[in-house]
Design a protein around this motif. Structure first.
Motif, PDB file in Angstrom:
ATOM      1  N   LYS A  28       7.295   3.803  -7.358  1.00  0.00           N
ATOM      2  CA  LYS A  28       6.069   4.396  -6.827  1.00  0.00           C
ATOM      3  C   LYS A  28       6.345   5.558  -5.872  1.00  0.00           C
TER       4      LYS A  28
ATOM      5  N   GLN B  21      -1.017   2.633  10.135  1.00  0.00           N
ATOM      6  CA  GLN B  21      -1.358   2.231   8.756  1.00  0.00           C
ATOM      7  C   GLN B  21      -0.139   1.761   7.947  1.00  0.00           C
TER       8      GLN B  21
ATOM      9  N   ASN C  61       0.839  -1.207   0.000  1.00  0.00           N
ATOM     10  CA  ASN C  61       0.000   0.000   0.000  1.00  0.00           C
ATOM     11  C   ASN C  61       0.879   1.265   0.000  1.00  0.00           C
TER      12      ASN C  61
ATOM     13  N   LYS D 270       2.774   4.675  -0.256  1.00  0.00           N
ATOM     14  CA  LYS D 270       2.488   6.107  -0.337  1.00  0.00           C
ATOM     15  C   LYS D 270       3.656   6.790  -1.035  1.00  0.00           C
ATOM     16  N   GLU D 271       3.348   7.786  -1.854  1.00  0.00           N
ATOM     17  CA  GLU D 271       4.377   8.460  -2.655  1.00  0.00           C
ATOM     18  C   GLU D 271       5.484   9.070  -1.800  1.00  0.00           C
ATOM     19  N   ASP D 272       5.135   9.565  -0.622  1.00  0.00           N
ATOM     20  CA  ASP D 272       6.123  10.218   0.236  1.00  0.00           C
ATOM     21  C   ASP D 272       6.529   9.341   1.424  1.00  0.00           C
ATOM     22  N   GLY D 273       6.277   8.038   1.322  1.00  0.00           N
ATOM     23  CA  GLY D 273       6.543   7.121   2.426  1.00  0.00           C
ATOM     24  C   GLY D 273       8.000   6.661   2.496  1.00  0.00           C
TER      25      GLY D 273
ATOM     26  N   TYR E 248      10.186   3.178   3.089  1.00  0.00           N
ATOM     27  CA  TYR E 248      10.033   1.724   3.032  1.00  0.00           C
ATOM     28  C   TYR E 248      11.389   1.050   3.154  1.00  0.00           C
TER      29      TYR E 248
ATOM     30  N   ASP F 187       6.915   3.493   6.917  1.00  0.00           N
ATOM     31  CA  ASP F 187       5.612   3.127   6.378  1.00  0.00           C
ATOM     32  C   ASP F 187       5.506   1.680   5.904  1.00  0.00           C
TER      33      ASP F 187
ATOM     34  N   GLY G  47       9.839  10.577  -0.918  1.00  0.00           N
ATOM     35  CA  GLY G  47       9.847   9.192  -0.445  1.00  0.00           C
ATOM     36  C   GLY G  47      11.274   8.673  -0.308  1.00  0.00           C
TER      37      GLY G  47
END
Length: 311
Positions: free
Chosen positions: A42, A235, A18, A20-23, A25, A96, A47
């Motif tokens: 992505k 989340q 899932n 997010k563009e600015d997440g 990982y 995230d 990010g």
């Protein structure tokens, strides 16, 4: 030989994260960069992808692959159990998403001098981190019969564990066992001919167990998962791809415990444990490869993906 690993459950894993563009990982087993590449595609400029791997060949290949996509990534040569040190060094408290692909890369299996394969004659090695001083050689030549038998049973459900261990211990009395083919021959001699004729290579399970023990894979997974969940933002998601029933059970049990909001005995009149639910389990049953993937990638057969989301 180039570093190659066909990423298992690629589409399903990326969807499950899932993104997010600015997440932020973290791929704890970056390998050749297959999953990481799709994560990076992505991400926007705000990010960040963090990739970890204890194999320098994987880090080098990932650098080559990811640099062609964007520059918002950082790679570290370390085992994923050290992820907290990496995050702390970057002044990152929470992220995230975490990804662990616990499979061994095709490169590690196929490159002759790594000693992972029972199909290639090489020194007994099996170290994912080649800076480590402990290898499969030390297990085969140093562990007791009981210790060898236990890891073959625990990590590979090897029916002939005790007999193989006995043959290994007897063989090394004459000379040290130094190569993969020497070990394969001992295993073949230990397993009765009628059993050897059944499906699969007779040395497959022994080599799997030795690899797991050499790299301390089970204990590292067991001691890391809950710490990863603690560092997720609300989340945020954790995705784990396993290839071994014991690995899958550890993931399932960890997720179940983190999902519980009470661990008091059933007979207790009121809750006194203060346990709070930390995650929602996204995959009640693990996601497994499609028929198409099973047909195209033989090494995906035992893969299971489990996903959880931080509350």
């Amino acid at each position: 030989m180039d570093f190659y690993h066909e990423s298992v459950l690629l589409k399903e894993t990326i969807e499950s994260l899932n993104i997010k563009e600015d997440g932020i990982y973290l791929d704890g087993t970056v390998g050749g960069g297959g999953h990481s590449s799709e994560i990076l595609k992505k991400l926007g400029q705000k990010g960040l992808l963090i990739g970890l791997d204890q194999d320098i060949a994987a880090i080098n290949k990932s650098q080559e692959t990811l640099s062609q996509i964007s520059d918002n990534y950082k790679l570290f040569k370390t085992n994923y159990e050290n992820f907290e040190e990496v995050l702390d060094s970057l002044n990152i408290e929470k992220i995230d998403g975490f990804l662990l692909d616990l499979g061994v890369s095709s490169f590690q299996f196929d490159k002759g001098d790594r000693g992972f394969s029972y199909k290639v004659d090489a020194k007994l090695d099996m170290r994912m981190n080649q800076d480590s001083s402990f290898s499969a050689y030390d297990i085969v030549n140093g562990y007791s019969k009981e210790e060898i038998s236990k890891i073959l049973w625990d990590y590979a459900d090897e029916k002939w564990a005790n007999r193989i261990a006995e043959f290994i211990v007897n063989a090394r009395k004459t000379k040290k066992i130094t190569t993969t083919f020497e070990l394969v021959e001992i295993i073949k001699n230990a397993i009765p001919a009628s059993a050897r004729r059944k499906k699969g290579h007779p040395a497959k399970k022994t080599f799997q167990a030795l690899r797991i023990e050499t790299n301390n894979e089970i204990n590292i997974l067991r001691n890391t998962l809950d710490r990863m969940i603690d560092r997720l933002r609300p989340q945020g998601r954790i995705c784990v791809i396993s290839f071994h029933s014991l690995e899958d059970r550890i993931v399932k049990d960890t997720f179940r415990y983190k999902f519980l909001d009470c661990i008091c005995p059933k007979e207790a009149p009121v809750c006194v444990c203060d346990k709070e639910r930390e995650i929602n389990i996204i995959t009640r049953k693990p996601i497994t490869p499609s028929e198409e993937e099973l047909k195209n990638n033989n090494r995906s057969h035992s893969a299971k993906l489990r996903v959880a989301e931080k509350i």
